[in-house]
Design an enzyme around this catalytic site. Structure first.
Site, mmCIF file in Angstrom:
data_model
loop_
_atom_site.group_PDB
_atom_site.id
_atom_site.type_symbol
_atom_site.label_atom_id
_atom_site.label_comp_id
_atom_site.label_asym_id
_atom_site.label_seq_id
_atom_site.Cartn_x
_atom_site.Cartn_y
_atom_site.Cartn_z
ATOM 1 C CD GLU A 176 -3.141 -6.379 5.429
ATOM 2 O OE1 GLU A 176 -3.896 -5.402 5.567
ATOM 3 O OE2 GLU A 176 -2.346 -6.491 4.468
ATOM 4 C CG HIS A 219 -4.176 -3.702 2.617
ATOM 5 N ND1 HIS A 219 -3.616 -3.290 3.810
ATOM 6 C CD2 HIS A 219 -4.440 -2.572 1.919
ATOM 7 C CE1 HIS A 219 -3.561 -1.971 3.836
ATOM 8 N NE2 HIS A 219 -4.063 -1.510 2.699
ATOM 9 C CB CYS A 250 -0.976 -0.029 1.171
ATOM 10 S SG CYS A 250 -2.402 1.044 0.928
#
Length: 389
Positions: free
Chosen positions: A362, A360, A276
């Site tokens: 995660e 992202h 990001c």
């Protein structure tokens, strides 16, 4: 007993458009850039994502709050967004982990919100005209006054919002992912050791990091240290890292000159992985430029093409700026592209192997298609550390 009528609230945009609804959360007045997120769920993670600093976040899905709020799914210590805009809050919240309602949580965090407006019309306006400055108020309900305040409020371009959300001191991170996800990761990585001092040491430059990122790094057996985003390369290298992670964060990457300098000095000395804002900062440190997107990419359903494998990943994204194709330095290779608008979604440094993505991996909340990127970073860490996974 009859409930008291809901307090009125108004949202005004800098173009003169005004929406009237009811107060949600805390009373007061707040300004920010009005943006939208297309996720159907994950509102708690959105509320606690520091990347939303300075933004009035509109949820496109009409019903919010049906599963309440819990203390497990927080992505940071508290909220960072400027305000919250929804169509309707569920009157009942039902989930075995729920500890309270959405409105009560917003109130406890001092977040001003609005419900009961036509969010579809609002999103169509932002999509057509672009993200714009706005003001959300429960105290001033005069349209002309609110529009004037929206026009006078600061935008995101040129502001260093990272200083407002990054930690002030380093932290040793020890928390891991939930048991189910850990089993999934270790089975894929064939790695079950945690906490061994011989394991790779990752230093995370925290520009406004979501907590699921260090959880992923820790659950792969790494020692994890979090440092403020303005840490110098010298300070980081004194910690003897085997790799450096560049986190997500809010706003414009261009004014973060301290980060450009540190990242440039770290390249080639240790493996580097960014996501990001970290993706943008790595690119700028290498000589690239960034630009502001018309209305940004925010949601858990953004398609990205891996140019090397030809596979499409469904990704979670949250950014209003992107790396510019024009003038991209020769040292950077584009590895991923956003299939909605063909913007750059990933780069790799040809000489050092440093890499970054605009989304992202995660996945908090969001799909798990991109977990492999943590494994790719782990391979670099293990090689640097001399560990056989």
């Amino acid at each position: 007993m009859m409930s008291s009528p809901a307090k009125a609230a108004k949202l005004a945009l800098e173009d003169g458009t005004v929406y009237t609804g009811t107060s949600l959360g805390a009373e007061g007045e707040t300004t920010g850039e009005v943006v939208f997120n297309t996720s159907m769920t994950g509102y708690q993670e959105i509320l606690t994502d520091p990347s939303y600093r300075g933004q009035l976040v509109t949820m496109t899905y009409p019903e919010m709050g049906n599963y309440g709020i819990n203390s497990i799914d927080l992505e940071n210590r508290g909220t960072s967004l400027a305000g919250f805009i929804i169509r309707n809050e569920s009157r009942m919240h039902s989930n075995y982990r729920s500890e309270g309602s959405l409105s009560d949580y917003l109130n406890s965090q001092g977040v001003v919100g609005i419900a009961g407006i036509d969010t579809r019309a609002l999103v169509r306006r932002i999509r057509s005209e672009g993200a714009m400055r706005g003001v959300l108020s429960t105290t001033d309900l005069d349209d002309a006054s609110l529009v004037a305040k929206a026009k006078a409020s600061p935008g995101l371009v040129g502001r260093d919002l990272v200083q407002e959300v990054m930690p002030t001191q380093l932290e040793k991170w020890t928390n891991e992912l939930d048991d189910w996800t850990i089993r999934e990761i270790r089975e894929a990585a064939k790695d079950a050791s945690i906490g061994d001092d011989s394991r790779p040491h990752v230093v995370c430059m925290d520009f406004g990091m979501k907590w699921n990122i260090p959880r992923h790094l820790r659950s792969r057996g790494n020692r994890v240290t979090i440092v403020p985003g303005n840490a110098s390369a010298d300070d980081i290298l004194k910690m003897d890292p085997d790799g450096v992670f560049l986190s997500n964060g809010p706003g414009d990457p261009e004014p973060l000159t301290y980060a450009h300098k540190a990242i440039g000095e770290l390249l080639g000395q240790v493996p580097v992985f960014g996501i990001c804002l970290g993706h943008q900062l790595l690119s700028v440190a290498c000589g690239a430029k960034t630009f502001k997107l018309k209305f940004g990419h925010r949601g858990a359903n953004q398609p990205v093409l891996d140019l090397e494998t030809g596979k499409v990943e469904i990704t979670s994204q949250n950014h209003g700026f992107a790396v510019d194709d024009q003038g991209l330095p020769d040292c950077l290779e584009v590895t991923h592209r956003n299939l909605n608008d063909d913007t750059i979604a990933g780069v790799r440094h040809k000489d050092t192997g440093a890499f970054a993505v605009q989304y992202h991996p995660e996945a908090a909340a969001g799909p798990h298609d991109s977990h492999y990127l943590f494994s790719r970073f782990q391979e670099q860490l293990n090689e640097k550390c001399g560990v056989t996974a």
